[in-house]
Design a protein around this motif. Structure first.
Motif, PDB file in Angstrom:
ATOM      1  N   ILE A   1       2.889  -7.080  -2.561  1.00  0.00           N
ATOM      2  CA  ILE A   1       2.743  -5.533  -3.172  1.00  0.00           C
ATOM      3  C   ILE A   1       2.400  -5.562  -4.748  1.00  0.00           C
ATOM      4  CG2 ILE A   1       3.823  -3.465  -3.285  1.00  0.00           C
ATOM      5  CD1 ILE A   1       5.125  -4.093  -0.357  1.00  0.00           C
TER       6      ILE A   1
ATOM      7  N   VAL B   1       3.831   2.210   1.613  1.00  0.00           N
ATOM      8  CA  VAL B   1       4.742   1.264   1.788  1.00  0.00           C
ATOM      9  C   VAL B   1       5.642   1.715   2.924  1.00  0.00           C
ATOM     10  CG1 VAL B   1       6.739  -0.286   1.205  1.00  0.00           C
ATOM     11  CG2 VAL B   1       4.876   0.359  -0.240  1.00  0.00           C
TER      12      VAL B   1
ATOM     13  N   ALA C   1       1.359  -1.137   3.491  1.00  0.00           N
ATOM     14  CA  ALA C   1       2.231  -2.158   3.600  1.00  0.00           C
ATOM     15  C   ALA C   1       3.596  -1.883   4.716  1.00  0.00           C
ATOM     16  CB  ALA C   1       2.721  -2.466   2.236  1.00  0.00           C
TER      17      ALA C   1
ATOM     18  N   ILE D   1       0.044  -6.297   5.391  1.00  0.00           N
ATOM     19  CA  ILE D   1      -0.649  -5.329   4.431  1.00  0.00           C
ATOM     20  C   ILE D   1      -2.012  -5.358   4.659  1.00  0.00           C
ATOM     21  CG2 ILE D   1      -0.961  -5.190   1.706  1.00  0.00           C
ATOM     22  CD1 ILE D   1       1.318  -6.799   1.206  1.00  0.00           C
TER      23      ILE D   1
END
Ligand SMILES: C[S@@+](CC[C@H](N)C(=O)[O-])C[C@H]1O[C@@H](n2cnc3c(N)ncnc32)[C@H](O)[C@@H]1O
Length: 224
Positions: A42, A119, A148, A213
């Motif tokens: 990330i 996320v 993600a 991801i």
């Protein structure tokens, strides 16, 4: 109030830092997070592009959100636990950054705009109907943006200390990975039987995870 909310309220009330107790929790240098390929990936992705908008779903105490805010991103956090949401606000002030915190269930959250990065770290195994939340995350992602996602897989059973609330791990090739069939995978790996270091309030145990991801196709036609 749901059992999940009560469970996390109690956890977050019980200690100042429940998650991410290491000293450089907010470091934006990927090399400072050798134990988490997901966090490293990330950060590497976020650092090589101009700061955009990020959403941290089930942000807990806000560590992922605060790290992105330190990189200059405009960050929002959605957290079911009121104690967790209050901690995100306190910790963001201590870190000198701004995160817009929404104390709500992700299923009730309607964003005002699209995000470049969503996320969802450790949350989907608390949600039975995952496909709808995956669709929600995908719909709120800008073309070319990233999701993600990390959740428990069914590779190993839910450890006994966690059997106090309903949990719903997914198959390694289950609803979550299936929902991202057309998205380009930047990272997809199955972490099997990993010793858990996060909980000081539980006996030693291990989890298996799906870590992914994925990048949203840049034209609307390709995104489904
Ligand atoms: C395992 S913790 C992970 C926290 C954080 N993402 C991290 O990695 O440090 C899961 C978090 O998801 C939150 N959560 C669970 N179900 C949720 C839901 N339906 N909507 C929003 N947050 C939720 C919990 O309250 C908890 O803080």
């Amino acid at each position: 109030m749901t059992e999940i909310q009560e469970f996390f309220d109690a956890a977050y009330r019980g200690t100042d830092r429940y998650w991410w107790r290491q000293a450089h929790r907010y470091s934006t240098d990927p090399d400072d997070h050798p134990a988490s390929l997901m966090t490293q990936s990330i950060l590497r992705w976020a650092r090589q592009r101009p700061p955009g908008r990020a959403l941290d779903i089930g942000s807990g105490e806000g560590t992922d959100a605060i790290r992105l805010a330190l990189l200059g991103w405009q960050v929002e956090a959605v957290e079911l636990s009121g104690i967790g949401a209050a901690k995100v606000r306190r910790f963001m002030r201590e870190a000198g950054v701004e995160v817009a915190v929404h104390h709500t269930d992700i299923r009730d959250f309607a964003p005002a705009h699209a995000f470049d990065l969503v996320v969802c770290n450790g949350v989907l195994h608390y949600i039975e109907e995952k496909s709808a939340v995956c669709k929600q995350m995908q719909d709120m992602t800008a073309p070319g943006g990233m999701n993600a996602v990390s959740l428990w897989s069914t590779f190993s059973p839910v450890p006994r200390p966690h059997q106090v609330v309903p949990t719903f791990p997914d198959d390694e090739e289950g609803a979550v990975v299936g929902a991202y069939g057309r998205w380009r995978k930047v990272l997809l790996y199955m972490e099997r039987i990993k010793q858990e270091a996060g909980h000081l309030d539980m006996d030693e145990h291990a989890h298996s995870f799906i870590k992914m991801i994925a990048e949203k196709p840049s034209t609307a036609d390709e995104s489904r």
